[in-house]
Write an enzyme that holds these catalytic residues in place. Structure first.
Site, short mmCIF file in Angstrom:
data_model
loop_
_atom_site.label_atom_id
_atom_site.label_comp_id
_atom_site.label_asym_id
_atom_site.label_seq_id
_atom_site.Cartn_x
_atom_site.Cartn_y
_atom_site.Cartn_z
N LYS A 154 -62.21 -73.22 -44.16
CA LYS A 154 -60.86 -72.67 -44.43
C LYS A 154 -59.83 -73.36 -43.52
O LYS A 154 -59.90 -74.58 -43.38
CB LYS A 154 -60.87 -71.15 -44.30
N HIS A 200 -61.05 -71.03 -55.46
CA HIS A 200 -61.45 -70.00 -54.49
C HIS A 200 -60.53 -68.79 -54.64
O HIS A 200 -59.34 -68.94 -54.89
CB HIS A 200 -61.37 -70.57 -53.07
N GLU A 217 -68.36 -64.84 -55.87
CA GLU A 217 -67.87 -64.22 -54.63
C GLU A 217 -67.06 -62.96 -54.95
O GLU A 217 -65.93 -63.07 -55.45
CB GLU A 217 -66.95 -65.18 -53.87
N GLY A 260 -65.27 -62.20 -45.85
CA GLY A 260 -64.76 -61.97 -44.50
C GLY A 260 -64.81 -60.52 -44.05
O GLY A 260 -64.23 -60.16 -43.03
#
Ligand code: PGA
Length: 242
Positions: A11, A95, A165, A171
């Site tokens: 990232k 993403h 995802e 996270g």
């Protein structure tokens, strides 16, 4: 032999080139000499691609994004040709952070996937969503299928990596039930032929670490964010993956 992919998504980290090179060197030194069937791919921010490339040996270079334009007057964009010429072999596309915060559209994602393929790189298409762990699976299937179909344009693809995802798992330190991940992976695989993909691999991403990595089954790899910023921890995930 089945191929396996463990991808590090750094990232917007780290904050300088020296730290980026040091992290890449740490990853390299921690990886087993022979990784047999697993390919390790490191995706740093664009500005560190060159310094990270010079350190990587056992692992390969990936990018976190790609321009949907082939080339020309597009301020701030990085083209597929530029990435390929830099030694990039894989591009993360679509993403959820880009879909959510940068408002990337399905049209852009499809164009990015096409320019990635046109420039001889392998796309890592991210699908998912789901803001709550309690989302029902039928809704998730419909969402994932829509994103998957929208990302592809029906022209044949040799190799495609698809990462599932759930947004809430990214996270957060929380992961979905591994059986749910296996079922979504199977569901995505069912669509391979219809979408003219020759070789397709399904990865999971969202709070993967060395403790939970071995609990996931029937997938071909991981996309790892936070835990990839620690070379030792990341290498443990590579080792733990069954
Ligand atoms: P995470 O990120 O491992 O920090 O949850 C995964 C990703 O966003 O690719």
């Amino acid at each position: 032999m089945a191929r396996r992919f463990i991808i590090a998504n750094w990232k917007m980290n780290p904050t300088n080139k020296e730290e980026a090179s040091a992290l890449a060197a740490e990853v390299e030194s921690q990886l087993p000499e022979s990784q047999a069937d697993r390919e390790v791919i490191v995706c740093p921010p664009f500005i560190y691609l060159q310094s990270v490339r010079s350190v990587l040996n056992k692992s390969k270079l990936g990018s976190q994004d790609i321009s949907c334009f082939e080339g020309g007057a597009y301020t701030g964009e990085v083209s597929g040709r530029q990435l390929y010429n830099m030694g990039v072999g894989y591009c993360i596309i679509g993403h959820s952070e880009r879909r959510q915060f940068i408002h990337e559209t399905s049209e852009e994602i499809r164009a990015k996937l096409r320019t990635c393929l046109d420039n001889k790189m392998i796309p890592v298409l991210c699908v998912g969503g789901g803001l709550k762990a309690s989302d029902d699976e039928a809704t998730i299937r419909a969402m994932v299928r829509k994103q998957f179909n929208e990302g592809l344009d029906n022209s044949p693809i040799d190799v495609l990596l698809v990462t599932y995802e759930p947004t809430w798992a990214i996270g957060s330190g929380r992961t979905p039930d591994p059986d749910h991940v296996s079922r979504i992976a199977a569901f995505l695989r069912e669509q391979q032929d219809e979408l003219h993909v020759k070789e397709m691999y399904i990865l999971y991403g969202g709070s993967v670490n060395s403790h939970n990595a071995s609990s996931f089954r029937d997938i071909d790899g991981f996309l790892v964010g936070g835990a990839s910023l620690d070379g030792h921890e990341f290498a443990e995930i590579v080792r733990a993956f069954k």
